[in-house]
Design an enzyme around this catalytic site. Structure first.
Site, PDB file in Angstrom:
ATOM      1  N   ASN A 152       3.006   2.579  -1.664  1.00 17.32           N
ATOM      2  CA  ASN A 152       2.661   3.874  -2.277  1.00 17.32           C
ATOM      3  C   ASN A 152       3.741   4.935  -2.123  1.00 17.32           C
ATOM      4  OD1 ASN A 152       2.184   3.996   0.461  1.00 17.32           O
ATOM      5  ND2 ASN A 152       0.403   5.319   0.252  1.00 17.32           N
ATOM      6  N   GLU A 249       0.587   1.734  10.947  1.00 18.60           N
ATOM      7  CA  GLU A 249       0.119   2.850  10.111  1.00 18.60           C
ATOM      8  C   GLU A 249      -0.776   2.239   9.032  1.00 18.60           C
ATOM      9  OE1 GLU A 249       2.093   6.006  12.095  1.00 18.60           O
ATOM     10  OE2 GLU A 249       0.655   6.057  10.467  1.00 18.60           O
ATOM     11  N   CYS A 283      -2.954   6.963   1.994  1.00 22.32           N
ATOM     12  CA  CYS A 283      -3.738   6.417   3.108  1.00 22.32           C
ATOM     13  C   CYS A 283      -4.595   7.482   3.781  1.00 22.32           C
ATOM     14  CB  CYS A 283      -2.826   5.784   4.126  1.00 22.32           C
ATOM     15  SG  CYS A 283      -1.573   6.936   4.663  1.00 22.32           S
ATOM     16  N   GLU A 462       4.246   8.097  13.676  1.00 19.46           N
ATOM     17  CA  GLU A 462       5.520   8.272  12.972  1.00 19.46           C
ATOM     18  C   GLU A 462       5.790   9.766  12.899  1.00 19.46           C
ATOM     19  OE1 GLU A 462       5.264   5.910   9.276  1.00 19.46           O
ATOM     20  OE2 GLU A 462       6.388   4.384  10.388  1.00 19.46           O
TER      21      GLU A 462
HETATM   22  O1  TXE Z   1      -0.725  -3.089   1.978  1.00 25.85           O
HETATM   23  P1  TXE Z   1      -0.574  -4.620   2.394  1.00 25.85           P
HETATM   24  P2  TXE Z   1      -0.310  -2.459   0.583  1.00 25.85           P
HETATM   25  C1  TXE Z   1      -2.169   1.529   3.613  1.00 25.85           C
HETATM   26  C2  TXE Z   1      -3.190   1.998   2.637  1.00 25.85           C
HETATM   27  C3  TXE Z   1      -3.655   0.682   2.024  1.00 25.85           C
HETATM   28  C4  TXE Z   1      -2.408  -0.181   2.060  1.00 25.85           C
HETATM   29  C5  TXE Z   1      -1.791  -0.309   0.688  1.00 25.85           C
HETATM   30  O2  TXE Z   1      -4.214   2.690   3.293  1.00 25.85           O
HETATM   31  O3  TXE Z   1      -4.636   0.123   2.861  1.00 25.85           O
HETATM   32  O4  TXE Z   1      -1.475   0.460   2.925  1.00 25.85           O
HETATM   33  O5  TXE Z   1      -0.512  -0.891   0.819  1.00 25.85           O
HETATM   34  C6  TXE Z   1       3.414  -7.103   3.915  1.00 25.85           C
HETATM   35  N1  TXE Z   1       2.675 -10.298   7.874  1.00 25.85           N
HETATM   36  N2  TXE Z   1      -1.245   2.608   3.923  1.00 25.85           N
HETATM   37  O6  TXE Z   1      -1.257  -2.961  -0.439  1.00 25.85           O
HETATM   38  O7  TXE Z   1      -1.067  -5.566   1.364  1.00 25.85           O
HETATM   39  C7  TXE Z   1       3.448  -6.896   2.432  1.00 25.85           C
HETATM   40  O8  TXE Z   1       4.434  -7.719   1.828  1.00 25.85           O
HETATM   41  C8  TXE Z   1       3.595  -9.320   7.674  1.00 25.85           C
HETATM   42  C9  TXE Z   1      -1.366   3.246   5.222  1.00 25.85           C
HETATM   43  O9  TXE Z   1       1.162  -2.690   0.377  1.00 25.85           O
HETATM   44  O10 TXE Z   1      -1.121  -4.688   3.749  1.00 25.85           O
HETATM   45  C10 TXE Z   1       3.820  -5.405   2.348  1.00 25.85           C
HETATM   46  O11 TXE Z   1       5.217  -5.238   2.498  1.00 25.85           O
HETATM   47  N3  TXE Z   1       3.676  -8.561   6.566  1.00 25.85           N
HETATM   48  C11 TXE Z   1      -0.204   4.145   5.537  1.00 25.85           C
HETATM   49  C12 TXE Z   1       3.122  -4.813   3.568  1.00 25.85           C
HETATM   50  O12 TXE Z   1       2.813  -5.918   4.411  1.00 25.85           O
HETATM   51  C13 TXE Z   1       2.776  -8.791   5.587  1.00 25.85           C
HETATM   52  C14 TXE Z   1       0.326   4.934   4.381  1.00 25.85           C
HETATM   53  C15 TXE Z   1       1.844  -4.065   3.242  1.00 25.85           C
HETATM   54  O13 TXE Z   1       1.033  -4.894   2.462  1.00 25.85           O
HETATM   55  C16 TXE Z   1       1.778  -9.787   5.706  1.00 25.85           C
HETATM   56  C17 TXE Z   1       0.432   4.126   3.193  1.00 25.85           C
HETATM   57  C18 TXE Z   1       1.751 -10.562   6.911  1.00 25.85           C
HETATM   58  N4  TXE Z   1       0.848 -11.516   7.112  1.00 25.85           N
HETATM   59  C19 TXE Z   1      -0.377   3.029   2.955  1.00 25.85           C
HETATM   60  N5  TXE Z   1       1.019  -9.775   4.562  1.00 25.85           N
HETATM   61  C20 TXE Z   1      -0.402   5.085   6.716  1.00 25.85           C
HETATM   62  N6  TXE Z   1      -1.434   4.964   7.531  1.00 25.85           N
HETATM   63  O14 TXE Z   1       0.444   5.937   6.892  1.00 25.85           O
HETATM   64  C21 TXE Z   1       1.537  -8.806   3.777  1.00 25.85           C
HETATM   65  N7  TXE Z   1       2.589  -8.215   4.377  1.00 25.85           N
END
Ligand code: TXE
Length: 488
Positions: A152, A249, A283, A462
């Site tokens: 995002n 995060e 998020c 962060e």
């Molecule tokens: O997350 P995903 P997304 C959160 C937001 C939402 C999510 C959306 O709330 O829940 O992020 O982002 C990698 N081992 N935040 O859909 O699917 C994947 O390739 C290691 C919170 O991208 O979890 C990607 O690079 N890595 C935040 C990353 O993880 C793995 C602010 C995230 O993917 C993996 C912004 C694995 N097993 C968004 N599987 C905050 N709190 O500040 C996937 N990935």
């Protein structure tokens, strides 16, 4: 049909071939078309990234903090100089409006690097006499840190993870989300241009499988992850096998509480910001809006009016657009499914609820700004993170009731309170189980302010002074000043 550009992995100050030619497509969410291709990080690329990071660490960690600070500040200047071009890249990868990306994404990324570059020279240990002897401590870097980003705020997330890591003398291997690879590559180019030594910031590309490799690799000391809660728990489990430090995060389902005495226009602004900014893909969004009974009628009337009249959904590069496309067709479908569930479970659809096809972006992944009323706490839309433009509105009678309901979730990322009663504002916010809180505001996240979640919304912080501690380790050194006593 012009041939698509193919980007590669960025290792040791340059782009390197992955040898296999295996690539993945990156889609422009506002048009549905393929923007470019990216080569996946193969085993050869992963090993090159590790070897490069080791070489980079040998140089970077030996520099003085002042030298590192100077170089990082050059990167800050380059980020700000290229703000508009970088922002356009974020729009094309994320579908978010130019209106936002041009003033938030690069600015807040640069701010974080600037903040930690300024702190770097202040990192110090301490010394204490112990009789004739004394001990001192050293704050030493961890080594190679992995950053894993969400889609995002791609460039901002890369900056927020690189900034404290590099300021403390560490090096980083960063993997952006496969949905939005561009920003991290541009940051890597800018770091090189600023004089960051080769290997200090490498970018590997791919999906969760490449992310999983980062979480288990022996040479990596720490993982900083941004993403969904479900993924976060997998990352933490995988990191435990080599006792890596983790920063998590994760997601949220945050409460925004509006009391009877709040300024209604301010409160409506907050509710719209907390649900429709970046088309709801933030998020910290306040997606559970609790409105005190007497305030409710005027609040909901003003909210409906402004939502139906002040939101311009369309081509995100159009300066008039303030509401863009969701990241992918599958995410658009997921959000629409949540909307269908909300209706099935008895919530009232006040406005929105459908996909949109703006005239100037007919093939994009758009969902209308959506508001549900008559929501109850047990509804799916009240409990699960939707990560789209879907606001759930609840009413409440009194303070104790709303605090209990706001805290009744396994998540704890953010919270907002709107009231003119200053003691009530602080009394309530102090009882909310959330790490990032706003009073008569919502969403502002300056680099000086540490951000991170309670409960299942995360571990660590962060930004803010606090975060430096997560990127150094303390060595204590005891110095004997006299012959060593020994019973042997
Ligand atoms: O997350 P995903 P997304 C959160 C937001 C939402 C999510 C959306 O709330 O829940 O992020 O982002 C990698 N081992 N935040 O859909 O699917 C994947 O390739 C290691 C919170 O991208 O979890 C990607 O690079 N890595 C935040 C990353 O993880 C793995 C602010 C995230 O993917 C993996 C912004 C694995 N097993 C968004 N599987 C905050 N709190 O500040 C996937 N990935």
């Amino acid at each position: 049909m012009s041939a698509l550009v193919t980007y590669q992995n960025y290792v040791h100050g340059q782009y390197i071939s992955n040898g296999s030619g295996e690539t993945f497509e990156v889609i422009n969410p506002a048009t549905g078309s393929v923007s470019y291709l990216v080569e996946v990080a193969t085993d050869a690329v992963k090993q090159a990234a590790i070897d490069s990071a080791k070489a980079g660490f040998a140089v970077w960690s030996k520099m003085t903090p002042m030298e590192r600070s100077r170089i990082l500040l050059k990167a800050v200047a380059l980020l700000r100089e290229h703000n508009d071009e970088l922002a356009a890249g974020e729009v094309l990868d994320t579908g978010k409006p130019w209106q936002e990306a041009s003033v938030v994404d690069i600015v807040t990324g640069a701010d974080s690097i600037e903040f930690f570059a300024g702190l770097a020279p202040s990192i110090e240990g301490n010394q204490q006499p112990v009789g004739e002897d004394f001990y001192y401590t050293r704050r030493e870097p961890l080594g190679i840190c992995a950053g894993i980003g969400a889609w995002n705020y791609p460039l901002q997330i890369a900056c927020w993870k690189a900034a404290p890591a590099l300021a403390c003398g560490n090096v980083m291997i960063f993997k952006p989300s496969e949905e939005t690879p561009r920003g991290a590559m541009r940051l890597a180019e800018i770091f090189t241009q600023a004089g960051v030594p080769d290997g200090v910031f490498n970018v590997v590309q791919g999906d969760g499988r490449v992310g999983a490799w980062l979480t288990t690799n022996d040479d990596i000391a720490k993982v900083s992850f941004t993403g969904e809660v479900g993924t976060g728990t997998k990352v933490m489990a995988a990191a435990s096998s080599t006792l890596k430090e983790v920063t998590m995060e994760l997601g949220g389902k945050s409460p925004l509480i509006i009391f009877n005495d709040a300024d209604v226009d301010n409160a409506v602004s907050a509710a719209m910001l907390a649900n429709f900014y970046t088309q709801g893909e933030v998020c910290t969004n306040g997606t559970r809006v609790f409105v005190q009974k007497d305030m409710y009628p005027q609040f909901i009337e003003r909210l409906k009016q402004r939502t139906e009249n002040n939101i311009v959904c369309g081509d995100p590069m159009d300066a008039e657009t303030n509401f863009g496309a969701l990241i992918s067709r599958s995410h658009q479908q997921k959000v629409l499914e949540y909307i269908a569930i909300g209706q099935k479970e008895g919530a009232t659809l006040l406005t929105g609820g459908t996909a949109l096809q703006p005239e100037n972006a007919p093939h994009g992944f758009f969902v209308a700004p959506t508001i549900f009323t008559d929501c109850t706490d047990d509804m799916t839309i009240a409990k699960e993170e939707i990560f789209g433009p879907v606001m759930s509105v609840f009413t409440f009678e009194d303070e104790q009731e709303v605090i209990q309901r706001a805290n009744n979730t396994h998540l704890g990322l953010a919270a907002g309170v709107f009231t003119q009663d200053i003691t009530r504002a602080h009394r309530v916010i102090h009882q909310l189980e959330a790490g990032i809180c706003w009073i008569n505001a919502y969403g502002a996240s300056p680099a000086e302010m540490p951000v991170g979640g309670y409960k299942m919304s995360g571990i660590g912080r962060e930004n803010g002074n606090e975060t430096l501690k997560a990127y150094t380790q303390i060595k204590a050194v005891y110095v004997g000043m006299q012959p060593l006593e020994s019973p042997f």
